[in-house]
Design a protein around this motif. Structure first.
Motif, PDB file in Angstrom:
ATOM      1  N   GLY C  21       0.822  -1.188   0.000  1.00  0.00           N
ATOM      2  CA  GLY C  21       0.000   0.000   0.000  1.00  0.00           C
ATOM      3  C   GLY C  21       0.851   1.230   0.000  1.00  0.00           C
ATOM      4  O   GLY C  21       2.062   1.115  -0.040  1.00  0.00           O
ATOM      5  N   PRO C  22       0.324   2.444   0.013  1.00  0.00           N
ATOM      6  CA  PRO C  22      -1.095   2.791   0.014  1.00  0.00           C
ATOM      7  C   PRO C  22      -1.848   2.346  -1.249  1.00  0.00           C
ATOM      8  O   PRO C  22      -3.056   2.215  -1.178  1.00  0.00           O
ATOM      9  CB  PRO C  22      -1.107   4.309   0.100  1.00  0.00           C
ATOM     10  N   GLN C  23      -1.137   2.146  -2.338  1.00  0.00           N
ATOM     11  CA  GLN C  23      -1.831   1.619  -3.511  1.00  0.00           C
ATOM     12  C   GLN C  23      -1.481   0.157  -3.671  1.00  0.00           C
ATOM     13  O   GLN C  23      -0.392  -0.169  -4.115  1.00  0.00           O
ATOM     14  CB  GLN C  23      -1.440   2.384  -4.778  1.00  0.00           C
ATOM     15  N   HIS C  24      -2.391  -0.677  -3.296  1.00  0.00           N
ATOM     16  CA  HIS C  24      -2.157  -2.102  -3.458  1.00  0.00           C
ATOM     17  C   HIS C  24      -3.518  -2.767  -3.579  1.00  0.00           C
ATOM     18  O   HIS C  24      -4.440  -2.415  -2.864  1.00  0.00           O
ATOM     19  CB  HIS C  24      -1.390  -2.650  -2.249  1.00  0.00           C
ATOM     20  N   PRO C  25      -3.658  -3.726  -4.478  1.00  0.00           N
ATOM     21  CA  PRO C  25      -4.988  -4.298  -4.712  1.00  0.00           C
ATOM     22  C   PRO C  25      -5.598  -4.960  -3.479  1.00  0.00           C
ATOM     23  O   PRO C  25      -6.807  -5.023  -3.355  1.00  0.00           O
ATOM     24  CB  PRO C  25      -4.739  -5.345  -5.805  1.00  0.00           C
ATOM     25  N   THR C  27      -5.260  -4.113  -0.241  1.00  0.00           N
ATOM     26  CA  THR C  27      -5.542  -3.330   0.955  1.00  0.00           C
ATOM     27  C   THR C  27      -6.887  -2.614   0.870  1.00  0.00           C
ATOM     28  O   THR C  27      -7.273  -1.919   1.791  1.00  0.00           O
ATOM     29  CB  THR C  27      -4.430  -2.306   1.216  1.00  0.00           C
ATOM     30  N   HIS C  28      -7.586  -2.803  -0.222  1.00  0.00           N
ATOM     31  CA  HIS C  28      -8.963  -2.316  -0.343  1.00  0.00           C
ATOM     32  C   HIS C  28      -9.077  -0.842  -0.022  1.00  0.00           C
ATOM     33  O   HIS C  28      -9.919  -0.416   0.752  1.00  0.00           O
ATOM     34  CB  HIS C  28      -9.911  -3.077   0.589  1.00  0.00           C
ATOM     35  N   GLY C  29      -8.234  -0.057  -0.595  1.00  0.00           N
ATOM     36  CA  GLY C  29      -8.286   1.360  -0.311  1.00  0.00           C
ATOM     37  C   GLY C  29      -6.891   1.853  -0.055  1.00  0.00           C
ATOM     38  O   GLY C  29      -5.930   1.282  -0.573  1.00  0.00           O
ATOM     39  N   VAL C  30      -6.791   2.886   0.732  1.00  0.00           N
ATOM     40  CA  VAL C  30      -5.475   3.473   0.926  1.00  0.00           C
ATOM     41  C   VAL C  30      -4.937   3.151   2.303  1.00  0.00           C
ATOM     42  O   VAL C  30      -4.715   4.015   3.121  1.00  0.00           O
ATOM     43  CB  VAL C  30      -5.496   4.983   0.666  1.00  0.00           C
ATOM     44  N   LEU C  31      -4.748   1.904   2.546  1.00  0.00           N
ATOM     45  CA  LEU C  31      -4.116   1.460   3.786  1.00  0.00           C
ATOM     46  C   LEU C  31      -2.684   1.088   3.449  1.00  0.00           C
ATOM     47  O   LEU C  31      -2.417   0.509   2.409  1.00  0.00           O
ATOM     48  CB  LEU C  31      -4.878   0.243   4.316  1.00  0.00           C
ATOM     49  N   ARG C  32      -1.777   1.465   4.329  1.00  0.00           N
ATOM     50  CA  ARG C  32      -0.388   1.090   4.071  1.00  0.00           C
ATOM     51  C   ARG C  32       0.073   0.181   5.192  1.00  0.00           C
ATOM     52  O   ARG C  32      -0.034   0.524   6.366  1.00  0.00           O
ATOM     53  CB  ARG C  32       0.475   2.334   4.001  1.00  0.00           C
ATOM     54  N   LEU C  33       0.572  -0.969   4.819  1.00  0.00           N
ATOM     55  CA  LEU C  33       1.140  -1.893   5.791  1.00  0.00           C
ATOM     56  C   LEU C  33       2.633  -1.966   5.533  1.00  0.00           C
ATOM     57  O   LEU C  33       3.061  -2.198   4.412  1.00  0.00           O
ATOM     58  CB  LEU C  33       0.531  -3.284   5.646  1.00  0.00           C
ATOM     59  N   ILE C  34       3.406  -1.746   6.585  1.00  0.00           N
ATOM     60  CA  ILE C  34       4.854  -1.891   6.443  1.00  0.00           C
ATOM     61  C   ILE C  34       5.189  -3.288   6.924  1.00  0.00           C
ATOM     62  O   ILE C  34       5.079  -3.592   8.110  1.00  0.00           O
ATOM     63  CB  ILE C  34       5.586  -0.821   7.258  1.00  0.00           C
ATOM     64  N   LEU C  35       5.547  -4.150   5.998  1.00  0.00           N
ATOM     65  CA  LEU C  35       5.774  -5.545   6.350  1.00  0.00           C
ATOM     66  C   LEU C  35       7.270  -5.789   6.517  1.00  0.00           C
ATOM     67  O   LEU C  35       8.074  -5.313   5.726  1.00  0.00           O
ATOM     68  CB  LEU C  35       5.264  -6.471   5.253  1.00  0.00           C
ATOM     69  N   THR C  36       7.604  -6.530   7.539  1.00  0.00           N
ATOM     70  CA  THR C  36       8.963  -7.033   7.669  1.00  0.00           C
ATOM     71  C   THR C  36       8.912  -8.484   7.238  1.00  0.00           C
ATOM     72  O   THR C  36       8.158  -9.276   7.803  1.00  0.00           O
ATOM     73  CB  THR C  36       9.449  -6.943   9.118  1.00  0.00           C
TER      74      THR C  36
ATOM     75  N   GLU D 234      -1.666 -10.139  -4.525  1.00  0.00           N
ATOM     76  CA  GLU D 234      -0.586 -10.204  -3.549  1.00  0.00           C
ATOM     77  C   GLU D 234       0.588  -9.306  -3.945  1.00  0.00           C
ATOM     78  O   GLU D 234       1.112  -8.565  -3.128  1.00  0.00           O
ATOM     79  CB  GLU D 234      -0.083 -11.646  -3.411  1.00  0.00           C
ATOM     80  N   LEU D 235       0.990  -9.402  -5.191  1.00  0.00           N
ATOM     81  CA  LEU D 235       2.236  -8.751  -5.607  1.00  0.00           C
ATOM     82  C   LEU D 235       2.017  -7.608  -6.583  1.00  0.00           C
ATOM     83  O   LEU D 235       2.959  -7.150  -7.215  1.00  0.00           O
ATOM     84  CB  LEU D 235       3.155  -9.781  -6.271  1.00  0.00           C
ATOM     85  N   GLY D 236       0.827  -7.134  -6.726  1.00  0.00           N
ATOM     86  CA  GLY D 236       0.606  -6.090  -7.717  1.00  0.00           C
ATOM     87  C   GLY D 236       0.611  -6.700  -9.102  1.00  0.00           C
ATOM     88  O   GLY D 236      -0.402  -7.137  -9.593  1.00  0.00           O
ATOM     89  N   ALA D 237       1.753  -6.770  -9.738  1.00  0.00           N
ATOM     90  CA  ALA D 237       1.824  -7.459 -11.021  1.00  0.00           C
ATOM     91  C   ALA D 237       2.991  -8.427 -11.068  1.00  0.00           C
ATOM     92  O   ALA D 237       3.350  -8.903 -12.123  1.00  0.00           O
ATOM     93  CB  ALA D 237       1.920  -6.464 -12.154  1.00  0.00           C
TER      94      ALA D 237
END
Lengths: 153, 158, 374, 348
Positions: C21-25, C27-36, D234-237
């Motif tokens: 995110g914030p743009q990611h399919p 996350t259903h909107g503009v949520l940002r997850l910082i993943l480790t 998952e990965l965008g594209a």
């Protein structure tokens, strides 16, 4: 359990608590901020009360003081209580965190910190949650001014 | 043994799923869900209550029912409505009476909540079902609802 | 030594950050997850919120009570009617007015239709998130019927603003009852189809069963509510516990599962579709006659005091806390949104799983970002 | 016709140049044919998807939208090629060609009809297996060179997936090769003229081999439910996140050509290539045999599309579980089974 019985139990823990049922549907207990953590711990641990569900945590600006309001419910007995804490120091308001008692408080306290600037002691990750880190001021305080973006009707 | 029953059940559930989509594939001609929008403009009719934009109906004498009471302006949460009003002397009574000059409606700010229409005591403004509101310039979305030269209908009091 | 320990003692792996995110399919909107992430395994999730924060609580402090209602449409836009209802109920509680029976029944029917519409959308998106794209269209076909009902009666499809403090803005459309009945008969044949297409699918079962387990204790402690908590066996249905509107007149079951994994969260929602249908069926035939609103003053002033109203939206418990000083605006208004608390469990339950699982878990939590950000 | 062109070329040019010209001509013809075939497969996919999903699909450009993908291709060609600063320029630009060239290379050896075949080499099946696994290098390189974490994850998944499923594809083909005793594609088809299609001749083990081949083949082409490489939710594209314009189009086209290859192998190995069902057009000399080949290929492609628009995606470890725990053991047993069938002459 009725509000009187709850009040009776809690009142025995400390003599600095104020109880009120006026202007609210729940039993309100105003706790001095030094005792907040121990009172909350007991509210959850006490086998007759078991307030295990913190369903709302609100920050509030009373003008003279800042405050945090905890709405608690017991999922076993279904009774409610509202815990309030007042912080009169507006410049550097500090109160103990309850995020290790109710895990949900971690996020809610971050939100309160973000909008009211109330700092929580021992909070695992206190940072601005919604606003960018460089934001100045605390928008939900009553004295917050933003002449550009706020339209006063 | 569960190894083989797993395979069997797995294939069975996959085929069940394929039957559902396959069934729709075969019947795809019968009905599609989608509408061919610009083509069906003629037949496309919105529901009566659909909130497209706020309009002020005028009758054949170019008369509307707005008295300029400003209740809609107060009710609007977003400041979409601005009323510029004046006082004019009514000939019969000789008294000064409020009269609208311009009823300005900012469609660009409107959230279609319907509070203004709810608040209007004389039903002067209503919903229109027009939904094609896109324009090239934002200023075009600011509309004056009362027509030029129009006046309030007789007998309308707030 | 266990297998994991052996691997750990012999290999040194590097963790890295990835921004979801914030743009990611997913996350259903503009949520940002910082993943480790370690390879594909998630070690830590830190949500970064606020990309769609509109300060609704601050805006409420300047608006009148009638105006607040329409702002809540924009919080959890999939349960907009229920959000409206919550604000109206809290104002009615403050004014101590009892709305007519007709209003209660209509509100309940529309609220349940909203829940079905929301769960339909969720089901479609859930399918998409695990890679079955066709579910989306089948779900939207059914949701479209509800939206049409809403449009005909309320005038809008999503942000309805049909409730006002004291009742409803206008009466239901004459076609309403017939359309709702048509929908019920249609939808009863479609839920089994949902099950055949996705629920039973072996790949879907493997993707969700035993994944992202939320224990009962954690669910309560994290303040989870709605289907997320009920999948873990927490009885938390506000419609039952603190009944409002017409929910005390109908029989329905609170859907409870005990596993707490993704699949049971999924199943709770599918079961709730049936329960909602049954609630509507019980009410639709006998909507009482009567007024559709109690006349309130043009300027509503709540008495001094604090009011709290809880309702069950499609996502869980929505709380509206109003602190009034007796003026026409609330002094402080807080929305306790279900999505916000439900999101906080994510780090707990998705740790140690893979990216694909995270997407499935997020989907079963059913996040609506404007609800989290408010 | 090809014969007359051949003769004409050799008559007017010296031998060396003539053969080169002929090769170039064939290459151009194949390129044009498969670029267009790829485009129409894209259109078919979109139409089929639309019908599964109760939509209409492309219907604006030309009647029933038949020029839609042409227009798309035109758009992609005219698009600016963007990339980030940090990409490994050489590898980044190389990757799409890797993928598309290997895909097109594999096409050359298919016998579309008795006459229409560019090369009829005697190790045809072997060549196909070798070629088809090179494409993954392009995906790996592309994902790596993009300098994007999502692309990298996608590329790594791709490597994982192709290496595993190559085994199953190979073994299921091997099962059928046991039956035919030849690797030459035209010969494999000729065998089926007398004894019926191989899926009929080999009955149970052949059907099992076909199922495994379809599953593994879908995985080879990175299509749903095995589209972990792209995995848009998952990965965008996935691996082609950073690609745009024509470079993206190469990846896209390659996917469809690969699908065509897998379907073609299946048709050759199981469904008698260009042979008509029950020999119904056997006697008709003017009937283009290529028709049957394409019909069968399209049916298999449709099956793969049906999979795609019905099933959810597998997770990466489940992908491996499916291969190593289910497909591979079954496949090995199946080979032995097939050997027994041939040994005891149970062939139908």
């Amino acid at each position: 359990m009725t509000n009187q019985e709850i009040q009776h139990i809690i009142a025995s823990w400390s003599d600095k608590l104020e109880f009120t049922e006026e202007e609210s549907e729940f039993l309100n207990v105003i706790v001095p901020k030094e005792e907040l953590y121990t009172i909350c711990e007991q509210l959850k641990a006490n086998t007759d009360l078991k307030f295990d569900y913190l369903f709302c945590l609100t920050g509030i600006d009373w003008g003279s003081a800042l405050g945090v309001i905890y709405h608690l419910e017991s999922t076993t007995f279904r009774h409610n209580i509202v815990v309030k804490v007042k912080i009169s120091d507006r410049e550097n308001p500090i109160v103990d965190t309850v995020s290790d008692i109710w895990l949900t408080a971690e996020f809610h306290e971050m939100e309160v910190f973000d909008f009211f600037g109330i700092k929580f002691n021992n909070h695992p990750n206190l940072k601005r949650l919604f606003l960018p880190a460089e934001w100045e001021g605390y928008p939900l305080r009553k004295d917050y001014v933003d002449e550009v973006n706020m339209v006063i009707k | 043994m569960s190894y083989f029953s797993d395979i069997y059940n797995g294939i069975k559930t996959l085929l069940t799923g394929m039957r559902v989509t396959g069934g729709y594939f075969l019947n795809a001609r019968k009905g599609t869900l989608t509408q061919q929008y610009p083509d069906n403009r003629e037949t496309l009719k919105m529901f009566d209550r659909f909130r497209g934009e706020v309009v002020m109906p005028h009758d054949e004498n170019n008369e509307h029912q707005c008295t300029g009471c400003q209740k809609c302006e107060i009710a609007c949460p977003n400041g979409s409505i601005e009323i510029i009003w004046d006082r004019a002397i009514v000939e019969e009574t000789g008294k000064k009476k409020k009269k609208i000059d311009q009823h300005i409606y900012h469609l660009s700010m409107c959230t279609m909540c319907g509070l203004c229409i709810e608040a209007c005591p004389t039903d002067a403004i209503v919903w229109a079902q027009n939904f094609e509101n896109s324009v090239y310039d934002r200023t075009q979305l600011t509309k004056v609802l009362n027509q030029p030269g129009s006046k309030v209908k007789d007998g309308i009091e707030d | 030594m266990s297998k994991d320990q052996i691997i750990k003692s012999n290999f040194k792996t590097e963790e890295y950050f990835i921004n979801m995110g914030p743009q990611h399919p997913a996350t259903h909107g503009v949520l940002r997850l910082i993943l480790t992430i370690d390879g594909e395994i998630i070690r830590n999730i830190e949500p970064d919120l606020g990309y769609i924060h509109r300060s609704i609580e601050k805006m409420c402090e300047r608006d009148s009570y009638q105006q607040i209602v329409h702002l809540t449409d924009r919080m959890d836009y999939l349960s907009s009617h229920i959000n409206n209802e919550a604000v109206c109920l809290v104002v009615e509680k403050g004014l101590e007015i009892e709305v007519p029976e007709r209003v209660k029944v209509i509100r309940t029917i529309i609220a349940e239709l909203t829940r079905i519409a929301s769960h339909c959308l969720w089901w479609g998106v859930m399918g998409m998130d695990v890679g079955a794209l066709t579910t989306y269209f089948y779900a939207f076909r059914d949701r479209e019927m509800i939206n049409d009902i809403f449009e005909e009666t309320c005038g809008a499809r999503l942000t309805m603003n049909y409730n006002i403090p004291g009742g409803l803005m206008f009466d239901i459309h004459p076609n309403f009852v017939k359309r709702v009945k048509d929908f019920i008969t249609h939808f009863k044949t479609k839920i089994p189809e949902y099950d055949r297409l996705l629920t039973g699918n072996v790949i879907f079962q493997k993707r969700t069963k035993g994944i992202g387990i939320l224990t009962k204790e954690d669910a309560i402690s994290f303040g989870a509510s709605g289907p997320v908590a009920r999948a873990s066996g927490v009885s938390c249905d506000i419609r039952k516990i603190h009944s409002y509107s017409a929910y005390d007149q109908v029989n329905f079951n609170e859907v409870l599962f005990t596993e707490g994994d993704s699949l049971s969260r999924y199943k709770v929602r599918i079961q709730e579709l049936w329960e909602s249908l049954s609630i509507i069926e019980q009410l639709i035939d006998n909507i009482p006659e009567g007024d559709i609103k109690v006349q309130t003053k043009a300027v509503i002033k709540l008495p001094k005091g604090e009011f709290y109203q809880r309702v069950e939206t499609a996502r869980g418990e929505l709380g509206v806390y109003v602190n009034s000083t007796g003026t026409k605006n609330p002094y402080r208004l807080k929305f306790r949104s279900p999505g916000f608390s439900n999101l906080s469990v994510l780090n707990k339950i998705a740790k140690g799983y893979k990216i694909g699982d995270l997407v499935a878990i997020m989907s079963t939590i059913d996040i609506v970002v404007p609800d989290i950000d408010r | 016709m090809t014969k007359s062109i051949h003769d004409w070329l050799f008559s007017i040019l010296p031998e060396g140049i003539a053969s080169i010209t002929e090769m170039v001509l064939i290459a151009v013809a194949y390129l044009a044919l498969f670029a267009i075939a790829g485009l129409y497969l894209v259109l078919l996919e979109r139409k089929v998807a639309a019908w599964f999903q109760l939509r209409l699909g492309p219907n604006r450009v030309g009647p029933f939208g038949i020029f839609q993908t042409m227009a798309d291709a035109l758009k992609l060609v005219s698009k600016e090629l963007t990339s980030t600063d940090r990409v490994d320029k050489f590898l980044y630009n190389l990757a799409p060609y890797f993928v598309i060239v290997t895909a097109l290379l594999a096409m050359t050896i298919f016998p579309f009809s008795k006459q229409l075949q560019a090369f009829d080499i005697n190790i045809g099946m072997f060549f196909l297996l070798a070629i088809s696994s090179i494409g993954v290098i392009g995906i790996l390189v592309g994902g790596w060179a993009s300098n994007n974490k999502y692309a990298l994850i996608g590329a790594m998944r791709s490597g994982l997936q192709t290496i595993s499923y190559e085994l199953s594809v190979g073994l299921s083909i091997l099962t059928m090769v046991l039956l035919t005793g030849s690797l030459q594609l035209s010969e494999i088809i000729e065998i089926q003229r007398t004894g019926g299609w191989l899926i009929w001749q080999g009955h149970i083990p052949a059907i099992i081999a076909f199922m495994i081949f379809m599953i593994a083949g879908t995985a080879e082409t990175n299509r749903a439910p095995f589209d972990l490489v792209e995995a848009e939710s998952e990965l965008g594209a996935g691996f082609h996140t950073e690609y745009s314009g024509m470079k993206f189009a190469y990846f896209f086209l390659a996917e469809f050509i690969n699908m065509f290859i897998i379907a073609s192998i299946a048709v050759v190995l199981f469904f008698g290539g260009w042979l008509s069902p029950f020999g119904i057009t056997e006697g008709i000399t003017w009937f283009p045999e290529v028709f049957w080949f394409f019909i069968k290929v399209l049916l298999i492609i449709f099956l793969m599309m049906w999979f795609r628009w019905t099933f959810p995606r597998l997770r990466v470890d489940q992908l491996l579980t499916l291969e190593w725990k289910y497909l591979l053991p079954i496949n090995l047993v199946n080979i032995v089974f097939m050997a027994i069938v041939i040994w005891l002459n149970w062939i139908l």
